[in-house]
Design a protein around this motif. Structure first.
Motif, short mmCIF file in Angstrom:
data_model
loop_
_atom_site.label_atom_id
_atom_site.label_comp_id
_atom_site.label_asym_id
_atom_site.label_seq_id
_atom_site.Cartn_x
_atom_site.Cartn_y
_atom_site.Cartn_z
N MET A 130 0.70 -1.18 0.06
CA MET A 130 -0.08 -0.01 -0.19
C MET A 130 1.09 1.15 -0.10
SD MET A 130 -2.25 0.86 3.32
CE MET A 130 -3.06 2.23 3.24
N GLN A 131 0.56 2.38 -0.58
CA GLN A 131 1.20 3.42 -0.78
C GLN A 131 1.69 4.28 0.66
OE1 GLN A 131 -1.70 3.05 -1.21
NE2 GLN A 131 -3.11 4.74 -1.66
N ALA A 132 0.67 4.24 1.67
CA ALA A 132 1.01 4.68 2.71
C ALA A 132 2.20 3.77 3.88
CB ALA A 132 -0.28 4.90 3.44
N ARG A 133 1.86 2.47 3.64
CA ARG A 133 2.61 1.62 4.29
C ARG A 133 3.25 0.58 3.44
NH1 ARG A 133 -1.74 0.13 8.76
NH2 ARG A 133 -2.60 1.96 8.89
N LEU B 251 8.85 -1.87 4.99
CA LEU B 251 9.06 -0.88 6.01
C LEU B 251 9.19 -1.40 7.11
CD1 LEU B 251 9.95 2.00 6.11
CD2 LEU B 251 7.49 2.66 6.51
N PRO B 252 8.58 -2.29 7.78
CA PRO B 252 8.72 -2.85 8.92
C PRO B 252 10.00 -3.46 9.23
CG PRO B 252 6.56 -3.78 8.04
CD PRO B 252 7.23 -2.47 7.33
#
Lengths: 350, 267, 283
Positions: free
Chosen positions: C1-4, C8-9
């Motif tokens: 998803m663009q926001a997450r 990243l994690p």
């Protein structure tokens, strides 16, 4: 200015489906409320529009531009959150200026817009304070002013009034309506409070189980609910639904005989509590009163008619007491007929 | 005052004395000088107030260096634990992702193992890596002690900062990084600082690993441990006092965060 | 998803995972390996050497005795202090601060503090002398007086490490809404019943944390013992230290480390099992 187009948006979390292929058009400058009980998917839908949540499939267009895969910051919209999300370490001024600063607006523009937004929400005197020194209502005003300051073409609101007490909520409702009408902002507004939705919206989208049950102007939703669910969710008290047997295109309950759109079999009659008026004994629908709740302008009666529980708004002169039997007649043209099997309104009956 | 509450406050006072009197007495031992140590019987107040014993202690060959090594190792531990732990804490607080439970298990495991003992096999590796008998090497082992704690505590800090604040920042034009720097970091900073201080103290106080991994570059604790048996008493007391004083200040500095940190680190 | 973005994690966790792999998992494996490896191959010879040592049995016994006495004392004391704190209205901050000071004190410093008190010419002896209980400087910390040496170590450990238990329990108390106790009071529970029937069960998660943390650390006890008694009171970790340095036998030291780790893990497992809180019964 821009409208919002939601096209065939579907969302599932693992095996659970939160939104089932849903489409909705919000016209430029229109105020649409997403109304429904908790878990109906209304907040998920709003967050997908905002870009805070992914969609499983479908498209979101804002002002004709496909924003489906853009991060929130590039969607050019503003949002007011349920818990306000006012930044606690910034002054009210800096909170309101936040969006403008991120857009690198020049100083005079920031000053002008902040003052204007603060003026609209009547919080000019609070600009130097920190949110910790404000009441809930004031924080709410800051959150709205922050959204208005960027002069958004599209404004999203997620239950913005639900954390306020009843009186403040009524005040803010009226103010919001005036301010947003003035600005002509396209607004998508999530709420579970039907009075809020009725009072504010140009159109209401009633949601249930991940789909839109009905999309219509407030009074149409109130008067002619598309489904039994809508009728019982919108309005306080909810619409009464009586299951009856049709015979020869009519139903007979007690002395009441009404034409209905089915020739035979079971049918559901929907009627609002205030649309049942007292009639002379022996002519109407017999109604046995069990509970009387005097509410000032009227009394709310709960009791049984045709062996089913219904509620009646009684504004008559005479005092009614529990145990009494009233005779009621519905106002002509205010009856909705619903299919007994699927709970949907039967076309062309109202 | 009613007798019951008198009894209660007497209990509170006793427990305060239980903590404070021993510290006072080691301080008295340290500043009482050589005579103070051999005085018999002793009084609550030392026979003379002199910082000469303390000054002498600090001037002894090796003490100054050990003190410096301790501060350096602790400062490095603080930096490493915060820099490595904060991103991990943020990930634990804000995302749900595959492998999250495995990571939590790893953190839990570090708690169930006496980590300092792991310094034993590290000697060989550290000699190979050129880290043996260096302050950096000590700091690395101490970071292994402090890191799980830092990750848990910062994660609880971030959980306490409403997600909506960040989302609002995104909506109003921030990238993820900007939102973190402008919104989350300022709010979490005091807690992160407290976590860092805690890491500092963990390193400052650690004896075993520091003793195992150093020979010449002793930290203060390691130095004291090795000279313990052959040094005079007032010397040992001075060392003890020097070890304690920063801790007292530290606990005062982070007292507001102590409970919040542990309250959520429990989960 | 663009926001997450999905990576990243993992990106955020990677540095700490790599670090723990290098400085926790690697030495962990290395310790175990070292302890079972001998010149001829893999065997339990190192363990045999360890167990054959004169000090092993007493070190093992001493460590368990110490943990068995110190940990319950600390829990009881911390519970008492935490209860007292709930009744303090004025000056709570300062009392709390004083009571938590030892939390920042290292085990070595704590050992030295109690050495100042308990040494031949120390304050305790001076007080006993003033009371006429002893005739002159008396030694308590030698191998001839194992009982008083043990008591001294217990005192120092309780003094030093009760604070951490207190902090965990006070934090735990803070998570229990007052209404539960009040409800119990309305329904007629005595203060003691309120404590045992309402407070303690709700405090279970905090107790579990405190017990695990304290027990693991207590099995590691080393510097306090060393500062007070030198080698007069052998414990597992001090024996590991001796094997590592004086006998230069890393393998036997590693065997000791494995024993300490095994015991710690077993203790943790037992606590996790015995003090299990069913998910549906959580606060």
């Amino acid at each position: 200015m821009a409208g919002i187009a939601i096209e065939n948006v579907r969302k599932s979390f693992g095996s659970m489906t939160a939104l089932k292929e849903l489409s909705l058009n919000v016209e430029d400058g229109e105020f649409v409320a997403l109304l429904g009980p908790s878990g109906c998917g209304k907040t998920t839908l709003l967050r997908i529009v905002a870009g805070l949540e992914t969609r499983t499939s479908g498209r979101i267009l804002v002002g004709g531009r496909d924003v489906s895969d853009l991060p929130p910051r590039e969607r050019k919209l503003a949002m007011v959150f349920q818990n306000y999300a006012v930044f606690p370490h910034m002054t009210v001024y800096e909170n309101i200026a936040f969006g403008l600063r991120m857009a690198k607006a020049d100083r005079t523009k920031v000053e002008r817009q902040v003052q204007r937004a603060a003026g609209l929400m009547h919080i000019e005197h609070l600009l130097g304070r920190h949110p910790g020194q404000l009441s809930g209502g004031q924080r709410q005003r800051v959150a709205v002013a922050r959204a208005l300051a960027v002069e958004p073409s599209v404004l999203l609101m997620d239950e913005p009034l639900s954390n306020l007490d009843a009186l403040l909520r009524m005040e803010m409702r009226a103010e919001l309506k005036a301010v947003l009408r003035e600005a002509g902002t396209t607004t998508l507004y999530v709420t579970h409070d039907q009075t809020e939705a009725m009072g504010l919206a140009d159109r209401i989208a009633v949601m249930h189980g991940g789909r839109i049950e009905q999309l219509a102007p407030p009074m149409a939703v109130y008067r002619t609910p598309a489904t039994v669910f809508v009728g019982s969710f919108v309005g306080a008290p909810p619409m009464n639904f009586l299951r009856c047997q049709a015979a020869d295109g009519a139903v007979a309950i007690g002395a009441l005989k009404l034409a209905c759109p089915r020739n035979s079999g079971e049918i559901v009659m929907g009627v609002r509590a205030e649309d049942l008026l007292p009639a002379t004994a022996g002519t109407g629908l017999p109604f046995e009163v069990r509970v009387v709740e005097p509410l000032g302008s009227h009394a709310l009666l709960t009791g049984t008619a045709h062996r089913q529980q219904i509620r009646v708004v009684y504004a008559g002169e005479r005092d009614v007491s529990a145990g009494e039997t009233l005779h009621l007649a519905p106002i002509a043209g205010r009856i909705c007929w619903m299919d007994a099997a699927d709970g949907r309104a039967i076309e062309g009956t109202t | 005052m009613r007798p019951r509450s008198l009894l209660f406050w007497a209990g509170v006072a006793t427990m305060c004395a239980w903590v404070l009197v021993p510290i006072w007495l080691i301080a008295a031992g340290a500043i009482g000088g050589r005579q103070g140590v051999f005085l018999w019987p002793k009084s609550m107040l030392p026979p003379e107030f002199t910082f000469s014993a303390l000054a002498v202690f600090l001037r002894i060959e090796g003490v100054g260096k050990a003190l410096w090594n301790s501060v350096a190792a602790a400062a490095m531990t603080m930096a490493f634990a915060t820099l490595l732990g904060t991103p991990a804490g943020y990930a634990l607080a804000r995302f749900s992702f595959r492998g999250q439970n495995a990571y939590r298990l790893l953190i839990l495991l570090t708690r169930a193992f006496p980590i300092a003992i792991l310094a034993l096999p590290l000697t060989v590796a550290f000699i190979n890596w050129g880290l043996y008998d260096t302050t950096l090497g000590v700091a690395l082992v101490h970071t292994a002690l402090a890191l799980p704690f830092a990750a848990l505590v910062t994660s609880s800090l971030f959980v306490g900062i409403p997600r909506e604040l960040e989302e609002a920042a995104w909506i109003f034009g921030c990238t993820r990084l900007q939102a973190f720097v402008k919104i989350v970091l300022p709010l979490a900073l005091p807690g992160i600082a407290a976590t860092g201080l805690f890491a500092f103290v963990i390193s400052w106080n650690e004896v075993f690993a520091a003793s195992v991994l150093t020979v010449r570059e002793r930290t203060l604790t390691a130095y004291l441990l090795t000279v313990l048996s052959e040094s005079p008493l007032h010397f040992r007391f001075a060392g003890g006092l020097v070890l304690i004083l920063p801790s007292v200040v530290f606990i005062f500095a982070v007292r507001r965060y102590l409970f919040a940190m542990w309250g959520i680190a429990n989960r | 998803m663009q926001a997450r973005p999905a990576y990243l994690p993992y990106l955020l966790l990677a540095p700490s995972v790599l670090f723990l792999a290098a400085l926790f998992l690697y030495p962990l494996a290395e310790t175990i390996l070292l302890s079972v490896r001998t010149a001829e191959g893999f065997s339990f010879d190192n363990y045999r050497r360890m167990a054959g040592d004169l000090n092993f049995a007493s070190a093992l016994g001493n460590t368990f005795l110490l943990v068995g006495v110190v940990v319950p004392l600390q829990i009881a004391l911390a519970l008492g202090l935490a209860q007292m704190l709930t009744k303090i209205t004025r000056g709570r901050e300062i009392v709390l601060w004083v009571w938590t000071i030892p939390m920042g004190v290292s085990d070595l410093a704590a050992g030295l503090v109690w050495l100042a008190l308990l040494t031949d010419r120390g304050y305790v002896n001076s007080a006993l002398f003033a009371l006429g209980l002893i005739d002159g400087p008396t030694g308590w910390l030698s191998y001839e007086t194992p009982v008083t040496l043990f008591v001294a170590i217990v005192l120092a450990e309780v003094w030093r490490a009760t604070a951490i238990v207190l902090v965990i329990l006070v934090a735990g108390f803070g998570l229990i809404p007052k209404e539960y106790g009040e409800a119990a009071e309305i329904f007629g529970a005595t203060p003691w019943q309120r404590f045992t029937r309402v407070t303690l069960p709700l405090l279970k998660p905090s107790l579990q944390t405190a017990l695990i943390l304290r027990t693991v650390l207590a099995f590691e006890v080393f510097a306090v013992v060393f500062a007070l008694g030198g080698r007069n009171f052998p414990v597992l970790v001090s024996e590991a230290y001796v094997w590592q340095f004086e006998n230069q036998s890393y393998a036997v030291a590693a065997a000791y480390a494995v024993v300490v780790m095994a015991i710690s893990l077993a203790a943790t497992a037992i606590y996790l099992r015995v003090l299990r809180v069913k998910p549906e019964a959580r606060l």
